[in-house]
Design an enzyme around this catalytic site. Sequence first.
Site, PDB file in Angstrom:
ATOM      1  N   MET A   2     -10.740 -14.966 -41.623  1.00 44.87           N
ATOM      2  CA  MET A   2      -9.445 -14.075 -41.598  1.00 44.87           C
ATOM      3  C   MET A   2      -8.374 -15.140 -41.055  1.00 44.87           C
ATOM      4  O   MET A   2      -8.770 -15.674 -39.926  1.00 44.87           O
ATOM      5  CB  MET A   2      -9.752 -13.023 -40.655  1.00 44.87           C
ATOM      6  CG  MET A   2     -10.799 -11.873 -41.187  1.00 44.87           C
ATOM      7  SD  MET A   2     -10.646 -11.193 -42.829  1.00 44.87           S
ATOM      8  CE  MET A   2      -8.874 -10.595 -42.475  1.00 44.87           C
ATOM      9  N   SER A  56      -6.056  -8.446 -53.448  1.00 46.32           N
ATOM     10  CA  SER A  56      -6.665  -7.401 -52.460  1.00 46.32           C
ATOM     11  C   SER A  56      -6.085  -6.066 -53.028  1.00 46.32           C
ATOM     12  O   SER A  56      -4.952  -5.831 -53.059  1.00 46.32           O
ATOM     13  CB  SER A  56      -6.096  -7.780 -51.217  1.00 46.32           C
ATOM     14  OG  SER A  56      -6.702  -6.612 -50.362  1.00 46.32           O
ATOM     15  N   MET A 104     -12.595  -0.086 -44.572  1.00 45.67           N
ATOM     16  CA  MET A 104     -12.487  -0.215 -43.388  1.00 45.67           C
ATOM     17  C   MET A 104     -13.017   1.298 -42.709  1.00 45.67           C
ATOM     18  O   MET A 104     -12.823   2.098 -43.430  1.00 45.67           O
ATOM     19  CB  MET A 104     -10.810  -0.202 -42.915  1.00 45.67           C
ATOM     20  CG  MET A 104     -10.220  -1.469 -43.606  1.00 45.67           C
ATOM     21  SD  MET A 104      -8.339  -1.366 -43.012  1.00 45.67           S
ATOM     22  CE  MET A 104      -7.960  -2.759 -44.131  1.00 45.67           C
ATOM     23  N   GLY A 156      -2.593  -5.000 -44.285  1.00 49.70           N
ATOM     24  CA  GLY A 156      -1.817  -5.774 -45.114  1.00 49.70           C
ATOM     25  C   GLY A 156      -0.383  -6.464 -44.638  1.00 49.70           C
ATOM     26  O   GLY A 156      -0.034  -5.741 -43.768  1.00 49.70           O
ATOM     27  N   GLY A 157       0.010  -7.344 -45.384  1.00 51.59           N
ATOM     28  CA  GLY A 157       1.282  -7.823 -45.085  1.00 51.59           C
ATOM     29  C   GLY A 157       1.352  -8.477 -43.684  1.00 51.59           C
ATOM     30  O   GLY A 157       2.641  -8.364 -43.230  1.00 51.59           O
ATOM     31  N   GLY A 167      -2.085 -12.949 -44.835  1.00 53.15           N
ATOM     32  CA  GLY A 167      -0.765 -13.864 -44.985  1.00 53.15           C
ATOM     33  C   GLY A 167      -0.787 -14.869 -46.143  1.00 53.15           C
ATOM     34  O   GLY A 167      -0.151 -16.008 -45.872  1.00 53.15           O
ATOM     35  N   GLY A 212      -7.442  -5.363 -40.669  1.00 56.85           N
ATOM     36  CA  GLY A 212      -7.098  -3.908 -40.463  1.00 56.85           C
ATOM     37  C   GLY A 212      -5.828  -3.619 -41.410  1.00 56.85           C
ATOM     38  O   GLY A 212      -5.715  -2.503 -41.704  1.00 56.85           O
TER      39      GLY A 212
HETATM   40  C1  DX5 Z   1      -6.863  -7.343 -44.018  1.00 51.48           C
HETATM   41  C2  DX5 Z   1      -7.566  -7.425 -45.342  1.00 51.48           C
HETATM   42  C3  DX5 Z   1      -6.981  -8.139 -46.341  1.00 51.48           C
HETATM   43  C4  DX5 Z   1      -5.556  -7.807 -46.574  1.00 51.48           C
HETATM   44  C5  DX5 Z   1      -4.676  -9.068 -46.939  1.00 51.48           C
HETATM   45  O1  DX5 Z   1      -7.618  -6.753 -43.179  1.00 51.48           O
HETATM   46  O2  DX5 Z   1      -8.883  -7.709 -45.079  1.00 51.48           O
HETATM   47  O3  DX5 Z   1      -7.472  -8.276 -47.407  1.00 51.48           O
HETATM   48  O4  DX5 Z   1      -5.409  -6.983 -47.941  1.00 51.48           O
HETATM   49  O5  DX5 Z   1      -3.456  -8.707 -47.223  1.00 51.48           O
HETATM   50  P1  DX5 Z   1      -2.265  -9.609 -47.300  1.00 51.48           P
HETATM   51  O6  DX5 Z   1      -2.553 -10.553 -48.421  1.00 51.48           O
HETATM   52  O7  DX5 Z   1      -0.970  -8.768 -47.528  1.00 51.48           O
HETATM   53  O8  DX5 Z   1      -2.119 -10.369 -45.909  1.00 51.48           O
HETATM   54 ZN    ZN Z   2     -10.053  -8.630 -46.860  1.00 54.29          ZN
END
Ligand code: DX5
Ligand code: ZN
Length: 214
Positions: free
Chosen positions: A135, A6, A35, A142-143, A175, A140
């Site tokens: 999801m 991502s 987003m 990452g991490g 995650g 919204g």
């Molecule tokens: C979250 C995004 C994800 C995100 C995943 O809203 O849709 O694609 O980048 O990030 P990680 O792998 O860090 O959870």
């Molecule tokens: Zn995504």
Amino acid sequence: MIVSPSLLSADFGYLNKDLEMINASEADWLHIDVMDGVFVPNISFGFPVLKYVQKVCRKPLDVHLMIVEPQKFINEVKDCGAEIMNVHYEACTHLNRVVQQIKAAGMKAGVTLNPATPVCMLRDILPDLDLVLLMSVNPGFGGQKFIAGTLRKVKELRELIAETGSNAVIEVDGGVNAETGALLKAAGSDALVAGNLVFSAEDSTAAISTLKSL
Ligand code: DX5
Ligand code: ZN
């Protein structure tokens, strides 16, 4: 395992370097999180950035739109070279129409489910889909921490896909690491998105390879 790093977690000051890393890696796709600050409580990047990514990235673009009214932007997404256009189930009143429009534009159609949306909501549209993006965090950011209930959803979706004769690929987003990735593989996932894992790793290429070989 199909691996889709991502871009959200990339270093935007060195986007070129990160994109060249992706090009040289075992990544199958590049996941792009758009987003709007309305559908999700964050704003990422838009079409001018995607246009640049399209120029440099040699992997198919897996575009995840976390926006309201995604049907308004089908042509723009296509013009950015997207191979897969993912729209949220929760953002489409007329999902069947949007899916047909994405396919008519020459892209693969993906539908994304938020963690609280059950997979049974996709029963009637599944035969028309190329991909379902589950999801495993609230979209919204990452991490975030993986929501364990996603494993059961992957299993349910795998059964529903068989039942409905669909060819949809199951992709999971949020995650993902080596541990949750292995559990997701066992549950029936075909593809994994990974942001933080890949871009916070000392060796991003190796992190991608680890997921690839699951
Ligand atoms: C979250 C995004 C994800 C995100 C995943 O809203 O849709 O694609 O980048 O990030 P990680 O792998 O860090 O959870
Ligand atoms: Zn995504």
